[in-house]
Design a protein around this motif. Structure first.
Motif, PDB file in Angstrom:
ATOM      1  N   ILE A   9       0.845  -1.205   0.000  1.00  0.00           N
ATOM      2  CA  ILE A   9       0.000   0.000   0.000  1.00  0.00           C
ATOM      3  C   ILE A   9       0.872   1.243   0.000  1.00  0.00           C
ATOM      4  O   ILE A   9       0.615   2.190  -0.764  1.00  0.00           O
ATOM      5  CB  ILE A   9      -0.971  -0.012   1.195  1.00  0.00           C
ATOM      6  N   GLU A  10       1.896   1.264   0.820  1.00  0.00           N
ATOM      7  CA  GLU A  10       2.779   2.441   0.866  1.00  0.00           C
ATOM      8  C   GLU A  10       3.429   2.689  -0.493  1.00  0.00           C
ATOM      9  O   GLU A  10       3.501   3.830  -0.951  1.00  0.00           O
ATOM     10  CB  GLU A  10       3.845   2.266   1.946  1.00  0.00           C
ATOM     11  N   ALA A  11       3.885   1.624  -1.142  1.00  0.00           N
ATOM     12  CA  ALA A  11       4.562   1.779  -2.432  1.00  0.00           C
ATOM     13  C   ALA A  11       3.607   2.263  -3.523  1.00  0.00           C
ATOM     14  O   ALA A  11       3.962   3.121  -4.332  1.00  0.00           O
ATOM     15  CB  ALA A  11       5.194   0.452  -2.851  1.00  0.00           C
ATOM     16  N   ARG A  12       2.406   1.750  -3.546  1.00  0.00           N
ATOM     17  CA  ARG A  12       1.476   2.076  -4.618  1.00  0.00           C
ATOM     18  C   ARG A  12       0.659   3.328  -4.346  1.00  0.00           C
ATOM     19  O   ARG A  12       0.313   4.050  -5.275  1.00  0.00           O
ATOM     20  CB  ARG A  12       0.553   0.898  -4.889  1.00  0.00           C
ATOM     21  N   GLY A  53       1.564   5.726  -1.979  1.00  0.00           N
ATOM     22  CA  GLY A  53       2.397   6.833  -1.528  1.00  0.00           C
ATOM     23  C   GLY A  53       2.001   7.355  -0.161  1.00  0.00           C
ATOM     24  O   GLY A  53       2.169   8.532   0.132  1.00  0.00           O
ATOM     25  N   ARG A  54       1.468   6.477   0.658  1.00  0.00           N
ATOM     26  CA  ARG A  54       1.046   6.848   2.011  1.00  0.00           C
ATOM     27  C   ARG A  54       1.836   6.049   3.023  1.00  0.00           C
ATOM     28  O   ARG A  54       2.158   4.892   2.800  1.00  0.00           O
ATOM     29  CB  ARG A  54      -0.431   6.544   2.230  1.00  0.00           C
ATOM     30  N   THR A  55       2.095   6.667   4.169  1.00  0.00           N
ATOM     31  CA  THR A  55       2.706   5.944   5.276  1.00  0.00           C
ATOM     32  C   THR A  55       1.580   5.450   6.174  1.00  0.00           C
ATOM     33  O   THR A  55       0.749   6.236   6.617  1.00  0.00           O
ATOM     34  CB  THR A  55       3.647   6.871   6.066  1.00  0.00           C
ATOM     35  N   ILE A  56       1.570   4.151   6.421  1.00  0.00           N
ATOM     36  CA  ILE A  56       0.548   3.572   7.289  1.00  0.00           C
ATOM     37  C   ILE A  56       1.219   2.656   8.301  1.00  0.00           C
ATOM     38  O   ILE A  56       2.323   2.173   8.078  1.00  0.00           O
ATOM     39  CB  ILE A  56      -0.522   2.801   6.489  1.00  0.00           C
ATOM     40  N   SER A  57       0.542   2.419   9.377  1.00  0.00           N
ATOM     41  CA  SER A  57       1.102   1.549  10.416  1.00  0.00           C
ATOM     42  C   SER A  57       0.628   0.109  10.219  1.00  0.00           C
ATOM     43  O   SER A  57      -0.418  -0.144   9.604  1.00  0.00           O
ATOM     44  CB  SER A  57       0.670   2.040  11.798  1.00  0.00           C
ATOM     45  N   VAL A  58       1.405  -0.811  10.754  1.00  0.00           N
ATOM     46  CA  VAL A  58       0.994  -2.214  10.727  1.00  0.00           C
ATOM     47  C   VAL A  58      -0.305  -2.363  11.532  1.00  0.00           C
ATOM     48  O   VAL A  58      -1.188  -3.126  11.148  1.00  0.00           O
ATOM     49  CB  VAL A  58       2.108  -3.127  11.273  1.00  0.00           C
ATOM     50  N   ALA A  59      -0.427  -1.610  12.618  1.00  0.00           N
ATOM     51  CA  ALA A  59      -1.642  -1.686  13.443  1.00  0.00           C
ATOM     52  C   ALA A  59      -2.876  -1.308  12.638  1.00  0.00           C
ATOM     53  O   ALA A  59      -3.920  -1.965  12.737  1.00  0.00           O
ATOM     54  CB  ALA A  59      -1.507  -0.794  14.671  1.00  0.00           C
ATOM     55  N   ALA A  60      -2.789  -0.249  11.836  1.00  0.00           N
ATOM     56  CA  ALA A  60      -3.925   0.160  11.002  1.00  0.00           C
ATOM     57  C   ALA A  60      -4.257  -0.929   9.991  1.00  0.00           C
ATOM     58  O   ALA A  60      -5.437  -1.201   9.717  1.00  0.00           O
ATOM     59  CB  ALA A  60      -3.612   1.473  10.286  1.00  0.00           C
ATOM     60  N   THR A  61      -3.222  -1.568   9.473  1.00  0.00           N
ATOM     61  CA  THR A  61      -3.428  -2.650   8.513  1.00  0.00           C
ATOM     62  C   THR A  61      -4.174  -3.805   9.173  1.00  0.00           C
ATOM     63  O   THR A  61      -5.166  -4.307   8.627  1.00  0.00           O
ATOM     64  CB  THR A  61      -2.074  -3.140   7.968  1.00  0.00           C
ATOM     65  N   TYR A  62      -3.714  -4.211  10.355  1.00  0.00           N
ATOM     66  CA  TYR A  62      -4.375  -5.328  11.043  1.00  0.00           C
ATOM     67  C   TYR A  62      -5.790  -4.977  11.493  1.00  0.00           C
ATOM     68  O   TYR A  62      -6.681  -5.832  11.480  1.00  0.00           O
ATOM     69  CB  TYR A  62      -3.537  -5.821  12.224  1.00  0.00           C
ATOM     70  N   THR A  63      -6.029  -3.744  11.863  1.00  0.00           N
ATOM     71  CA  THR A  63      -7.380  -3.320  12.232  1.00  0.00           C
ATOM     72  C   THR A  63      -8.321  -3.465  11.042  1.00  0.00           C
ATOM     73  O   THR A  63      -9.437  -3.982  11.170  1.00  0.00           O
ATOM     74  CB  THR A  63      -7.374  -1.869  12.749  1.00  0.00           C
ATOM     75  N   ALA A  64      -7.865  -3.017   9.876  1.00  0.00           N
ATOM     76  CA  ALA A  64      -8.683  -3.151   8.671  1.00  0.00           C
ATOM     77  C   ALA A  64      -8.897  -4.620   8.326  1.00  0.00           C
ATOM     78  O   ALA A  64     -10.012  -5.030   7.960  1.00  0.00           O
ATOM     79  CB  ALA A  64      -8.026  -2.418   7.510  1.00  0.00           C
TER      80      ALA A  64
END
Length: 112
Positions: free
Chosen positions: A34-37, A39-50
């Motif tokens: 997601i970050e590469a495509r 261009g956003r910085t996201i946390s692993v926690a946000a990923t696991y929540t989703a």
């Protein structure tokens, strides 16, 4: 959230990352994709929540791999998109395409 609720933008990105990553989809790889495509910085926690939200809606399923062979290696929780998740992604794409239809040349959307 109910299964029939529209996907959020982030949920769409997570599901699309699962499609791209196939059997290599786990928290870190999903976040990096997601970050590469996007261009956003996201946390692993946000990923696991989703992923947890999407799992409750039966859009994804998970499984745990065997621990990796390196010293201190841990098992990874992998994810894959389910049929219902594919359907939800297609519906999101259809809705957005309908919203954009005819607006590509609108003056307000031509400005940088």
């Amino acid at each position: 959230m109910n299964r029939g609720d529209p996907l959020t933008e982030f949920e769409q990105m997570v599901l699309l990352a699962l499609v791209r990553l196939e059997d290599n989809a786990y928290g870190v790889t999903i976040r990096k994709e997601i970050e590469a495509r996007a261009g956003r910085t996201i946390s692993v926690a946000a990923t696991y929540t989703a992923l947890e939200r999407l799992g409750r809606r039966d859009f994804v399923q998970s499984w745990t791999s065997r621990p990796i062979a390196v010293r201190g290696g841990r098992a990874k929780k992998h994810f894959r998109i389910c049929h219902a998740g594919v359907h939800a992604l297609r519906e999101s794409k259809r809705v957005m395409a309908n919203m954009w239809d005819g607006l590509e040349t609108h003056p307000d959307l031509q400005k940088p």
